[in-house]
Motif scaffolding. Structure first.
Motif, mmCIF file in Angstrom:
data_model
loop_
_atom_site.group_PDB
_atom_site.id
_atom_site.type_symbol
_atom_site.label_atom_id
_atom_site.label_comp_id
_atom_site.label_asym_id
_atom_site.label_seq_id
_atom_site.Cartn_x
_atom_site.Cartn_y
_atom_site.Cartn_z
ATOM 1 N N ASP A 214 -5.567 -7.123 -2.101
ATOM 2 C CA ASP A 214 -5.237 -6.902 -0.692
ATOM 3 C C ASP A 214 -4.357 -5.675 -0.504
ATOM 4 O O ASP A 214 -4.570 -4.867 0.411
ATOM 5 N N VAL A 215 -3.364 -5.541 -1.357
ATOM 6 C CA VAL A 215 -2.475 -4.381 -1.257
ATOM 7 C C VAL A 215 -3.248 -3.102 -1.552
ATOM 8 O O VAL A 215 -3.102 -2.089 -0.852
ATOM 9 N N ALA A 216 -4.093 -3.147 -2.581
ATOM 10 C CA ALA A 216 -4.861 -1.967 -2.966
ATOM 11 C C ALA A 216 -5.820 -1.544 -1.854
ATOM 12 O O ALA A 216 -5.948 -0.347 -1.549
ATOM 13 N N ARG A 217 -6.486 -2.519 -1.254
ATOM 14 C CA ARG A 217 -7.424 -2.169 -0.175
ATOM 15 C C ARG A 217 -6.672 -1.629 1.043
ATOM 16 O O ARG A 217 -7.111 -0.666 1.670
ATOM 17 N N GLY A 218 -5.538 -2.237 1.357
ATOM 18 C CA GLY A 218 -4.735 -1.736 2.464
ATOM 19 C C GLY A 218 -4.277 -0.306 2.219
ATOM 20 O O GLY A 218 -4.231 0.512 3.138
ATOM 21 N N GLN A 219 -3.951 -0.005 0.963
ATOM 22 C CA GLN A 219 -3.523 1.346 0.607
ATOM 23 C C GLN A 219 -4.670 2.338 0.784
ATOM 24 O O GLN A 219 -4.478 3.436 1.321
ATOM 25 N N LEU A 220 -5.857 1.980 0.356
ATOM 26 C CA LEU A 220 -7.001 2.888 0.488
ATOM 27 C C LEU A 220 -7.376 3.092 1.958
ATOM 28 O O LEU A 220 -7.714 4.212 2.367
ATOM 29 N N ASP A 221 -7.312 2.034 2.748
ATOM 30 C CA ASP A 221 -7.588 2.168 4.185
ATOM 31 C C ASP A 221 -6.568 3.108 4.840
ATOM 32 O O ASP A 221 -6.920 3.925 5.699
ATOM 33 N N HIS A 222 -5.319 2.974 4.424
ATOM 34 C CA HIS A 222 -4.274 3.846 4.969
ATOM 35 C C HIS A 222 -4.515 5.295 4.545
ATOM 36 O O HIS A 222 -4.304 6.220 5.350
ATOM 37 N N LEU A 223 -4.955 5.490 3.322
ATOM 38 C CA LEU A 223 -5.237 6.840 2.829
ATOM 39 C C LEU A 223 -6.342 7.493 3.666
ATOM 40 O O LEU A 223 -6.252 8.671 4.026
ATOM 41 N N ILE A 224 -7.371 6.717 3.981
ATOM 42 C CA ILE A 224 -8.459 7.229 4.817
ATOM 43 C C ILE A 224 -7.933 7.604 6.201
ATOM 44 O O ILE A 224 -8.241 8.675 6.738
ATOM 45 N N GLU A 225 -7.126 6.710 6.774
ATOM 46 C CA GLU A 225 -6.567 6.962 8.106
ATOM 47 C C GLU A 225 -5.710 8.232 8.121
ATOM 48 O O GLU A 225 -5.828 9.070 9.014
ATOM 49 N N MET A 226 -4.855 8.380 7.110
ATOM 50 C CA MET A 226 -3.981 9.548 7.059
ATOM 51 C C MET A 226 -4.782 10.835 6.835
ATOM 52 O O MET A 226 -4.422 11.894 7.354
ATOM 53 N N SER A 227 -5.871 10.737 6.076
ATOM 54 C CA SER A 227 -6.664 11.931 5.783
ATOM 55 C C SER A 227 -7.342 12.482 7.029
ATOM 56 O O SER A 227 -7.823 13.622 7.029
ATOM 57 N N GLU A 228 -7.389 11.682 8.089
ATOM 58 C CA GLU A 228 -7.996 12.125 9.341
ATOM 59 C C GLU A 228 -6.988 12.827 10.253
ATOM 60 O O GLU A 228 -7.365 13.371 11.291
ATOM 61 N N HIS A 229 -5.710 12.825 9.853
ATOM 62 C CA HIS A 229 -4.709 13.562 10.614
ATOM 63 C C HIS A 229 -4.925 15.058 10.402
ATOM 64 O O HIS A 229 -5.261 15.507 9.302
ATOM 65 N N GLU A 230 -4.689 15.823 11.430
ATOM 66 C CA GLU A 230 -4.952 17.266 11.366
ATOM 67 C C GLU A 230 -4.129 17.964 10.294
ATOM 68 O O GLU A 230 -4.587 18.942 9.688
ATOM 69 N N ASN A 231 -2.928 17.462 10.032
ATOM 70 C CA ASN A 231 -2.040 18.137 9.071
ATOM 71 C C ASN A 231 -2.182 17.626 7.643
ATOM 72 O O ASN A 231 -1.505 18.126 6.743
#
Length: 283
Positions: free
Chosen positions: A185-202
């Motif tokens: 659960d923690v690992a999947r949450g981390q990967l989902d967060h990584l995807i979300e952050m990678s969509e930030h312009e900066n």
């Protein structure tokens, strides 16, 4: 100005750059002291970061050392003044000095490039990932020390948000995506967060996939914090004994090349997101 017994990384860097200017001018510390009408110990304390230096003094020293780089001089002037009371100062008696220097370096960076092989980039970690990772630190941390480090890590991430977020480029190996820190659960949450952050312009995240073969890497996590001019860039390397900060020109050239070579073997941001999503779905 009173002497500082514990100069910050920024104060040390200002002193080091003034020393470099003196040495390029071919002057000894004794000769510089005579030039500016001070004793040699004052020059030594300025160059070690232990004695604060004013903007006027920096300009005078740059002129005396025949420095003609106006951008560099103004960047050095901006580093003068009283010790900044950044948020990290509240941890000064709690966490190792190197961690405070790291937060200060990130705070003043104009942009950052990061390379990791088996760890998640610190500024992109979720709270659960941070806490889980700290459970395996050697020697073990006491519960309240864990919480101090968790809060410190999360506060560092503030530079990625706000009106002027810091540009943050990450190159990471696929191995870091598959470590499974904290369980499914923690690992999947981390990967989902990584995807979300990678969509930030900066934020730019690029993954080196398995099957790429040999790639240039030191094996350590690398942070290159850009300064207002390239000469004031700083590299931070993680080690078992804490943070190591590098700023010699040859070292900066080397690690810029390492990051460039690693980047050349990575997927595009879009394909990197697809791979991260695929790994998250498989958990």
């Amino acid at each position: 100005m009173p002497q500082s017994s514990t100069p910050t990384l920024r104060q040390q860097r200002l002193g080091a750059e003034l020393r470099k200017l003196r040495e390029r001018a071919g002057l000894s510390a004794t000769a510089a002291a005579a030039l500016f009408g001070v004793n040699q110990s004052r020059i030594s304390n300025i160059e070690s970061g232990r004695h604060p230096v004013s903007a006027d003094r920096v300009r005078a020293m740059a002129s005396g050392y025949d420095c003609v780089g106006e951008d560099l001089i103004e960047a050095l002037v901006a580093m003068t003044g009283k010790r900044a009371r950044g948020w990290w100062e509240e941890y000064r008696d709690i966490l190792p000095t190197g961690l405070l220097d790291l937060a200060e370096m990130e705070h003043y960076a104009t942009a950052m490039r990061v390379a990791v092989v088996i760890h998640m980039p610190g500024l992109l970690q979720t709270l659960d990932h941070v806490r889980a990772g700290l459970q395996d630190v050697v020697p073990p941390l006491r519960p309240h020390d864990v919480e101090h480090r968790v809060s410190y890590r999360m506060k560092r991430q503030a530079i990625l948000y706000g009106d002027r977020p810091t540009p943050y480029g990450v190159i990471m190996h696929e191995a870091a995506l598959r470590m499974g820190v904290g369980g499914r659960d923690v690992a999947r949450g981390q990967l989902d967060h990584l995807i979300e952050m990678s969509e930030h312009e900066n934020v730019d995240v690029r993954v080196i996939p398995f099957g790429t073969g040999a790639f240039v890497s030191t094996g350590q996590s690398i942070i290159l914090a850009a300064g207002p001019v390239p000469l004031l860039d700083t590299v931070e390397l993680d080690s078992e004994h804490g943070c190591e900060f590098l700023d010699a020109e040859a070292q900066l050239v080397k690690y810029r090349l390492v990051l460039d070579r690693m980047s050349s073997g990575a997927l595009t941001p879009e394909k990197s997101r697809d791979l991260i999503h695929s790994i998250a779905q498989s958990l």
